[in-house]
Enzyme design. Structure first.
Site, PDB file in Angstrom:
ATOM      1  N   SER A 101       0.832  -1.404  -0.096  1.00 57.24           N
ATOM      2  CA  SER A 101       0.190   0.073   0.073  1.00 57.24           C
ATOM      3  C   SER A 101       1.006   1.249  -0.087  1.00 57.24           C
ATOM      4  O   SER A 101       1.706   1.484  -0.885  1.00 57.24           O
ATOM      5  CB  SER A 101      -1.055   0.029   1.289  1.00 57.24           C
ATOM      6  OG  SER A 101      -1.966   0.892   1.268  1.00 57.24           O
ATOM      7  N   HIS A 126      -2.017  -0.725  -4.578  1.00 56.20           N
ATOM      8  CA  HIS A 126      -3.421  -0.922  -4.882  1.00 56.20           C
ATOM      9  C   HIS A 126      -3.832   0.712  -4.779  1.00 56.20           C
ATOM     10  O   HIS A 126      -3.197   1.422  -4.323  1.00 56.20           O
ATOM     11  CB  HIS A 126      -4.033  -1.706  -3.998  1.00 56.20           C
ATOM     12  CG  HIS A 126      -4.124  -1.206  -2.396  1.00 56.20           C
ATOM     13  ND1 HIS A 126      -4.816  -2.261  -1.335  1.00 56.20           N
ATOM     14  CD2 HIS A 126      -3.597  -0.461  -1.849  1.00 56.20           C
ATOM     15  CE1 HIS A 126      -4.645  -1.660  -0.241  1.00 56.20           C
ATOM     16  NE2 HIS A 126      -3.836  -0.601  -0.379  1.00 56.20           N
TER      17      HIS A 126
END
Length: 195
Positions: A101, A126
């Site tokens: 992330s 993501h």
């Protein structure tokens, strides 16, 4: 029983004898920082403060950020990234486990040519997450802000990796896990460390 943070001897320049300081303070003196937990306001502010201090102390020496983190707050990640690019010192980023992330965003934000992953590292990208509750107008406003941040993050990933924005946008749609070698091929890191 937890052992706490180990203490190590450290002699300040000009001092006749060493003092015992905690390991992290000793490593900060060597310009080594850690992103090894969820990236929240407290950790982001610590990293930013240390980077600014060390940059003011010596602009020509690299900083090293070791990363083993599941990610965290998007705004905190962007703040750390912006600071890394604001200071004059080069920032070497090293993934030593997982950079997921926003931790992968920080990893990619290191100085070009100085972004490293250890051989068995995992990197995950993501899209930014957002969740809101309340009146419809508040939910709409939050949604628009999340989309704006997603576009901003996508553009930065494209710039840092050399991947086309269209591919970045597609890849951010869901969790994309990469090995160290795949992260190098993708452009998130520049090299996979060897022993």
């Amino acid at each position: 029983m937890p052992i706490g943070v180990p203490k190590v001897p450290f002699r300040l320049p000009g001092e006749p004898s060493a003092q015992w300081v905690d390991l992290y303070n000793r490593l900060y003196r060597e310009r080594v920082l850690f992103l090894c937990q969820d990236l929240d306001d407290e950790l982001a502010n610590q990293l930013i403060g240390i980077m600014l201090y060390l940059n003011a102390e010596e602009k020509s020496k690299d900083l090293y950020i070791y990363i083993n983190s599941p990610g965290g707050s998007v705004t905190c990640g962007i703040a750390v990234y912006d600071t890394m690019n604001y200071i004059k010192a080069d920032v070497t980023t090293i993934c030593v486990g997982t950079a997921a992330s926003m931790a992968s965003f920080v990893l990619a934000g290191g100085t070009q040519g100085k972004r490293i992953a250890l051989p068995h590292s995992r990197i995950m990208i993501h899209q930014p997450e957002g969740g809101s509750r309340g009146q419809a107008s508040e939910v709409l406003s939050e949604s628009e802000e999340v989309m704006r941040i997603r576009r901003q993050v996508g553009k930065i990933y494209a710039q840092r990796t050399g991947q086309p924005l269209r591919r970045i946008s597609r890849d951010l749609d869901r969790d994309q896990f990469l090995s160290a070698r795949e992260a190098k091929d993708y452009g998130i890191v520049d090299q996979v460390a060897t022993s």
